[in-house]
Enzyme design. Structure first.
Site, PDB file in Angstrom:
ATOM      1  N   GLU A 190      75.005  87.015  43.752  1.00 20.19           N
ATOM      2  CA  GLU A 190      75.877  86.309  42.629  1.00 20.19           C
ATOM      3  C   GLU A 190      77.239  85.675  43.511  1.00 20.19           C
ATOM      4  O   GLU A 190      78.318  85.662  43.020  1.00 20.19           O
ATOM      5  CB  GLU A 190      76.410  87.489  41.713  1.00 20.19           C
ATOM      6  N   GLY A 191      76.693  84.888  44.688  1.00 18.50           N
ATOM      7  CA  GLY A 191      77.667  84.031  45.437  1.00 18.50           C
ATOM      8  C   GLY A 191      77.886  84.857  46.601  1.00 18.50           C
ATOM      9  O   GLY A 191      78.525  86.059  46.672  1.00 18.50           O
TER      10      GLY A 191
END
Ligand SMILES: Cc1cc2nc3c(=O)[nH]c(=O)nc-3n(C[C@H](O)[C@H](O)[C@H](O)COP(=O)(O)OP(=O)(O)OC[C@H]3O[C@@H](n4cnc5c(N)ncnc54)[C@H](O)[C@@H]3O)c2cc1C
Length: 388
Positions: free
Chosen positions: A364-365
């Site tokens: 998620e990044g």
């Protein structure tokens, strides 16, 4: 300023803790070894309302506020990070995204079965050539005669890939429009032309199934477009804001579990005539980890509170995710050291945590992308528009 959980949040916390301690913690080792969740686990979680955690009662959800939802993920991650991630993707990335952006028809078709756990969600943004740079998507969707979109491309790392029924797929509808040319689609598992492919064997989070997806002339009805054409990136980034907050709660629960395992071991293990917990070097590992966890706790709950009050929290979610993932990894690393050679054995839970938590700095990044998001927000206030 009120730092206390309210009565309802405290009641939820106890309920989550009791269920997770009795029903999930005893399965964590098996989940890691078998590389899947036992069949009965998600239906049981659904009975508790965990799979409709963010949905309103209208769709059979329990409508937790963001703070209570973070308490849920924290407790889940204390027992099993794979289970926490599976439930987080289903709720935060998929059902909440449909709730926030869907038409009445989409909501009534998909959300109730998702709350009951009859349908599990997966989020398919990443591609082989588009990881941190989500504007580089190569999956294409073109409209065919006004009735269907035809999707072609390949997705990687779709969490829940193996067990999901509903996939949020992001594809380019207008290649000339750059970031504004991406759209979001709800793709059902049995759609012709859609195939769940290779499952990634992974270092940790082995109960979370991550798959490659293939879209080969996959015909998706126009009514499955989520939001408007060209809104896909906006939808994905909003979903990622919330799921970064969710992930920070997973980091918090995970770090807490590592600390508890380390403290327990330090009290029981004797060397030089007494428990190693009496050695200052070990006490420092414990104290530093506990201090970082407490700092993280306020960061997570504060960011959840911002989300509940409707304040913007993009920067805060990135800070919580950045710090959370580093705290969880440091906690596992230090507590593995406390275990000595035992920590390197599969028999001890800290070995699994060390492998599991490594993913949190990527998923998620990455930490580098979180730093970019934070710096971009700060420099914008100085009139500077920075690029990744
Ligand atoms: C366990 C797991 C589950 C996942 N689940 C999902 C999912 O459900 N759905 C989904 O769509 N994706 C999922 N992903 C994919 C994940 O979002 C990507 O791995 C992540 O965004 C990074 O992309 P990448 O792996 O292609 O790395 P790259 O983007 O190739 O990055 C490689 C390295 O370069 C750095 N880097 C890249 N660009 C910059 C920059 N501008 N500045 C500084 N450094 C930079 C990165 O930080 C990293 O260190 C999952 C990944 C994992 C590991």
């Amino acid at each position: 300023m009120d730092f206390a959980l309210n009565e309802e949040q405290r009641m939820f916390q106890k309920m989550f803790r009791d269920f997770v301690t009795n029903e999930i913690a005893p399965l964590a080792e098996e989940i890691d070894q078998e590389e899947k969740l036992p069949r009965e686990l998600l239906p049981k979680a659904a009975m508790q309302g965990f799979l409709g955690a963010l949905l309103p009662e209208e769709f059979e959800g329990v409508a937790l506020d963001a703070i209570s939802y973070c308490l849920l993920l924290e407790e889940l991650a204390r027992a099993c990070a794979s289970t926490a991630m599976t439930i987080s993707v289903h709720n935060g990335l998929v059902s909440k995204t449909i709730l926030d952006n869907g038409t009445d028809e989409q909501k009534s078709k998909y959300l109730e079965p998702m709350a009951f756990g009859e349908k599990i969600g997966s989020f398919a943004l990443t591609e082989p050539a588009a990881g941190s740079d989500v504007t580089a998507l190569e999956t294409r969707a073109s409209q065919d005669g006004g009735e269907d979109y035809v999707l072609n491309g390949c997705k990687t790392w779709a969490s829940n890939g193996q067990i999901a029924d509903i996939f949020l797929v992001f594809a380019v509808t207008d290649p000339e429009a750059g970031a504004k040319g991406i759209s979001a689609f709800i793709v059902e598992k049995d759609t012709p032309g859609f195939k769940v492919g290779y499952r990634e064997p992974t270092l940790g989070l082995r109960g979370l199934t991550c798959n490659t997806l293939y879209l080969d002339d996959c015909r998706v009805p126009v009514e499955n477009l989520l939001g408007q054409e060209g809104e896909g990136l906006k939808i994905a980034l909003k979903a990622l804001d919330f799921s970064r907050l969710s992930l920070s709660a997973i980091c918090l629960g995970g770090a807490q579990a590592a600390l508890e395992a380390g403290v327990q071991f330090a009290v029981e293990r004797e060397q030089f005539g007494g428990p190693i917990a009496l050695k200052q070097a070990i006490q420092n590992f414990i104290a530093d980890t506990a201090a970082e966890i407490e700092a993280l706790r306020y960061l997570v709950y504060h960011t959840a509170w911002l989300s509940d009050t409707g304040e913007p929290y993009t920067r805060d979610a990135s800070i919580a995710k950045l710090i959370g993932s580093e705290v969880a990894m440091r906690a596992a690393n230090k507590m593995l050291q406390v275990h000595g050679g035992f920590g390197y054995m599969k028999e001890y839970a800290i070995e699994r945590m060390y492998r599991d938590f490594r993913a949190l700095r990527i998923v998620e990044g990455t930490s580098e992308i979180q730093r970019f998001v934070i710096a971009r927000d700060i420099l914008k206030e100085k009139g500077l528009a920075i690029k990744p």
